[in-house]
Every structure is written in C-alpha cells, then in structure tokens.
Design a protein around this motif. Sequence first.
Motif, PDB file in Angstrom:
ATOM      1  N   GLU A 138      18.755  10.468 -75.920  1.00 36.52           N
ATOM      2  CA  GLU A 138      18.472  11.896 -76.031  1.00 36.52           C
ATOM      3  C   GLU A 138      18.229  12.527 -74.656  1.00 36.52           C
ATOM      4  O   GLU A 138      17.374  12.065 -73.903  1.00 36.52           O
ATOM      5  N   PRO A 139      18.971  13.579 -74.294  1.00 36.09           N
ATOM      6  CA  PRO A 139      18.743  14.253 -73.003  1.00 36.09           C
ATOM      7  C   PRO A 139      17.366  14.910 -72.969  1.00 36.09           C
ATOM      8  O   PRO A 139      16.789  15.245 -74.006  1.00 36.09           O
ATOM      9  N   THR A 140      16.862  15.107 -71.772  1.00 36.40           N
ATOM     10  CA  THR A 140      15.520  15.686 -71.638  1.00 36.40           C
ATOM     11  C   THR A 140      15.457  17.112 -72.177  1.00 36.40           C
ATOM     12  O   THR A 140      14.415  17.547 -72.667  1.00 36.40           O
ATOM     13  N   ASP A 141      16.562  17.874 -72.072  1.00 38.16           N
ATOM     14  CA  ASP A 141      16.520  19.252 -72.567  1.00 38.16           C
ATOM     15  C   ASP A 141      16.557  19.320 -74.093  1.00 38.16           C
ATOM     16  O   ASP A 141      16.463  20.404 -74.677  1.00 38.16           O
ATOM     17  N   SER A 145      25.966  11.234 -80.334  1.00 38.23           N
ATOM     18  CA  SER A 145      26.202  10.169 -81.311  1.00 38.23           C
ATOM     19  C   SER A 145      27.472   9.397 -80.976  1.00 38.23           C
ATOM     20  O   SER A 145      27.525   8.165 -81.132  1.00 38.23           O
ATOM     21  N   ASN A 146      28.486  10.083 -80.517  1.00 38.24           N
ATOM     22  CA  ASN A 146      29.714   9.410 -80.098  1.00 38.24           C
ATOM     23  C   ASN A 146      29.450   8.453 -78.936  1.00 38.24           C
ATOM     24  O   ASN A 146      30.024   7.363 -78.866  1.00 38.24           O
ATOM     25  N   GLY A 147      28.565   8.873 -78.042  1.00 37.22           N
ATOM     26  CA  GLY A 147      28.178   7.978 -76.952  1.00 37.22           C
ATOM     27  C   GLY A 147      27.467   6.738 -77.465  1.00 37.22           C
ATOM     28  O   GLY A 147      27.693   5.628 -76.949  1.00 37.22           O
ATOM     29  N   LEU A 148      26.618   6.895 -78.492  1.00 41.12           N
ATOM     30  CA  LEU A 148      25.951   5.741 -79.089  1.00 41.12           C
ATOM     31  C   LEU A 148      26.956   4.786 -79.718  1.00 41.12           C
ATOM     32  O   LEU A 148      26.802   3.563 -79.630  1.00 41.12           O
ATOM     33  N   PHE A 149      27.990   5.338 -80.348  1.00 40.57           N
ATOM     34  CA  PHE A 149      29.025   4.499 -80.953  1.00 40.57           C
ATOM     35  C   PHE A 149      29.695   3.630 -79.895  1.00 40.57           C
ATOM     36  O   PHE A 149      29.943   2.436 -80.117  1.00 40.57           O
ATOM     37  N   ASN A 159      27.239  20.288 -82.464  1.00 40.95           N
ATOM     38  CA  ASN A 159      28.240  19.762 -81.523  1.00 40.95           C
ATOM     39  C   ASN A 159      27.604  18.841 -80.500  1.00 40.95           C
ATOM     40  O   ASN A 159      28.161  17.782 -80.157  1.00 40.95           O
ATOM     41  N   ASN A 160      26.432  19.202 -80.000  1.00 46.36           N
ATOM     42  CA  ASN A 160      25.742  18.341 -79.044  1.00 46.36           C
ATOM     43  C   ASN A 160      25.265  17.050 -79.702  1.00 46.36           C
ATOM     44  O   ASN A 160      25.317  15.969 -79.095  1.00 46.36           O
ATOM     45  N   PHE A 161      24.791  17.152 -80.940  1.00 49.20           N
ATOM     46  CA  PHE A 161      24.365  15.951 -81.660  1.00 49.20           C
ATOM     47  C   PHE A 161      25.527  14.979 -81.807  1.00 49.20           C
ATOM     48  O   PHE A 161      25.382  13.765 -81.613  1.00 49.20           O
ATOM     49  N   TRP A 162      26.691  15.522 -82.146  1.00 49.05           N
ATOM     50  CA  TRP A 162      27.852  14.666 -82.375  1.00 49.05           C
ATOM     51  C   TRP A 162      28.327  14.023 -81.077  1.00 49.05           C
ATOM     52  O   TRP A 162      28.756  12.870 -81.060  1.00 49.05           O
ATOM     53  N   ALA A 163      28.249  14.758 -79.963  1.00 49.14           N
ATOM     54  CA  ALA A 163      28.676  14.203 -78.678  1.00 49.14           C
ATOM     55  C   ALA A 163      27.779  13.029 -78.276  1.00 49.14           C
ATOM     56  O   ALA A 163      28.258  11.984 -77.818  1.00 49.14           O
ATOM     57  N   HIS A 214      23.931  14.521 -88.752  1.00 45.59           N
ATOM     58  CA  HIS A 214      24.493  15.697 -89.421  1.00 45.59           C
ATOM     59  C   HIS A 214      26.020  15.632 -89.444  1.00 45.59           C
ATOM     60  O   HIS A 214      26.703  16.649 -89.405  1.00 45.59           O
ATOM     61  N   ASN A 215      26.541  14.445 -89.493  1.00 47.97           N
ATOM     62  CA  ASN A 215      27.941  14.154 -89.755  1.00 47.97           C
ATOM     63  C   ASN A 215      27.961  12.703 -90.204  1.00 47.97           C
ATOM     64  O   ASN A 215      27.860  11.788 -89.375  1.00 47.97           O
ATOM     65  N   ASP A 216      28.073  12.495 -91.513  1.00 50.13           N
ATOM     66  CA  ASP A 216      27.910  11.142 -92.042  1.00 50.13           C
ATOM     67  C   ASP A 216      29.047  10.217 -91.653  1.00 50.13           C
ATOM     68  O   ASP A 216      28.883   8.994 -91.642  1.00 50.13           O
ATOM     69  N   TRP A 217      30.214  10.772 -91.345  1.00 50.03           N
ATOM     70  CA  TRP A 217      31.312   9.938 -90.854  1.00 50.03           C
ATOM     71  C   TRP A 217      30.952   9.351 -89.499  1.00 50.03           C
ATOM     72  O   TRP A 217      31.129   8.155 -89.252  1.00 50.03           O
TER      73      TRP A 217
END
Length: 391
Positions: free
Chosen positions: A279-282, A254-258, A248-252, A293-296
Amino acid sequence: ALVLLYVVPLPPSVWQALSSRQVATEIDQIAGLETVWRPLALSPAGGWQTLASLFAPLAVLLFAFQLSRDDLYRMLPVLIGLGALSGLFGLMQAAGGVDGSLYFYRITNKGSAVGLFANRNHAATLLVCLFPMLAVFATVRTGVRDRQKVRQLVAAAIAIVLVPLILVTGSRSGLLTSVLGLLGAAALYRHPPADRALRRGQAKFQIRTAPLIAIVAVAGLGFLTVFFARAEAIDRMFAAASDGDNRNNFWAISNGLFQVYFPWGIGPGSFADAFKIAEPTDFLVPTYLNRAHNDWIETLVAFGLPGLLIMVSYGYYYVRRSYAMWRKMDGPRRSVIFARMAGIALAIIAVASLSDYPLRTPTLMCIFALLMIWFNDADRQAESASSSSNK
C-alpha cells in the motif's frame, strides 16, 4: 479442495523455499520462528475463514443433488421471493433515510437501498438476476390457464418495480448489468401457447389479466416517477470518483501483488493483510481495504497460477456449453429453459464481479451453487411424469 491445500501447514524447509514468501521468512528469522510450520496462505486465520464460508454453498449443492427435477424447479419461486423481500427492505430503507433502523449491519451503505445485504452492489446484483428468473417463471407452463395468467401478472408486477429499486440502490454496476438482465429476459420469455393443454380453472378463480396488468403498470410508473429523483445510481454514474472509491488504483496495486506472489498467490483470505505490504503512503487512511473490488483480480492474487487455470478452463466450458444450449438443444424443454436462465444469471454475477465481490456473500454463494445445478441439468434426458407435460 484448493482452499484446503492453502491452509494445510507445510514444513519450514518447503515454505521458506518459496521466493514469494521472502518477506514473511525474514520476519520469522528476526523473531526466531524459523522452525514454525506455516501454510501457503499468508493469513492462516483468513484462509480457515474462507474454507468455513464455502460450507454454505456446499450444503446447497448436497441438498440440491437429492432433489427430484420437479422439486429443483420449485426453488425458482423461492429465489424470486427472496429477491423481492430484499427489494422490499431496500424500499423501506430508502424511505426511512440515512438513520433508519432497518439497516442490519454496522458497516453498510447508509442511505442506499441495500436490502438484506450490507453492500449496495450486492443487493443490486440479486435484483438484476431476478429479470431472467421472472421471464422463466412467466414462461413455464402450469397446465391451468388462469394459474398461468396469475404467474404472468406477478412476474410483470415485480419486473416493473425492479427498475426503480435498482436505481435507488445507488449501484452503478447494478445499473449496467440490468441491461444484460433485461436483454436476457427478453431472449428467454416465450408466451405460453393457448392450446387445449391449458385448461381453464373454476369460474370463481378466473381473472381478467388485462385490467390488472394496466393497474400494475400505472402503479409501477407512479412508483418510478416518485423515486426517479432519488436514482442515486445515475448520479454516481456521472460523478467523479472519490478517494474512497478509487478502484483503478486498487486494481493496479493488486496486479502488482499478483506478479510478486506468482505462481502460488497470497492464499485465500489474505488480501487485506497483503495489501498493506504494497500500500502506498498516500493511501494510508483510518480505514482499510478489505477486498480488491474486482473478484477476478482478487482470485488471481489469492490463488496465482492455479486460480488462473481454473478460471480460464471454466470460462471455456461456460462459453462452449452456452453455445450448445442456445444453438443445439431443444428450446421448449423445461430443463433447457432453466439452464439458459442460469447461464444468463451466471453472466450477470460474472460482470458484477468486475467491480465488486458479490460471491463473497453467503446468500449469493448459495444462489450461485443452485444456478450451477440448473446450468448443468439440461443434459439429463429422463423427465419425471409431471415434467413431461411441460415439454
């Protein structure tokens, strides 16, 4: 063609005018590289690697275009055999333990039945795709009654073993998509009619399928009982998400990158490098995130607006064509049966891509290309002479 556009170098005046490339432009200015020509892909090497990887499915497409319809249908047992081989290796990996010698990749899911893959989810995706393939394999008539019984027996045996194999892969997406695969297989399967068109084979080749099916069923249930305790997929389904599996964090992020790199995206093969910028520091750990980890989502991040338009247009085409195949086309026709099977397998891969990246592997890329051929083959009206007997 789209990937090629992203790796062609552009003049500095064009590249630096893109607002989404401001960070890279500032780095160039500091390093004195303002006159360097750069492609749209933030990571040019990754873009070229992505382009090179597409030659595998392209080769399958070019090869399949040259095959007759009968030869094209003969590829189905090949795919089933490939999936069964991967499942067999997965079984031996599960029996051999974490330190077994049958894992082919240094970075892999140790202890899971990954088969010929490095990732448990990719292995499970191939196994789930076998369900609709087996249904068609058992349905399509061969013209010989005993041979038809053998095909049904083989399909039943593999299907029974598939269930525990998917469980021991440890793939949660495989467990969920298996429901879609089983439902698709049930919708596809049609018991071949026992008419005069099915002739009996020679006496020495005649078999009684009922006892053999019973033996296979008992063996499969025993296999299921033994390995059910190792059903890692069920354990992981109800386990709390770990730090290394926090999708879920990866997707959030990634959405920001989009949003930041819209409308052109970061380019193919650039996700791992672009993710480090946001990438956040944590999230900083000794390992790195190779995919979203979500190809869409990753396709949107990589290709921006062009990627969105392609996915939406093909999604519309897929739904419209699937509706036509199931509601308007002649169901008993072999080309329609294969097209429906391909549509279900494509749906399985699409759902699996919501939580992983199965189409980043060469094997599933090539299978996907063949599925696309079958999916678009139902409109051809000309049947070869040997195919006409199977209508």
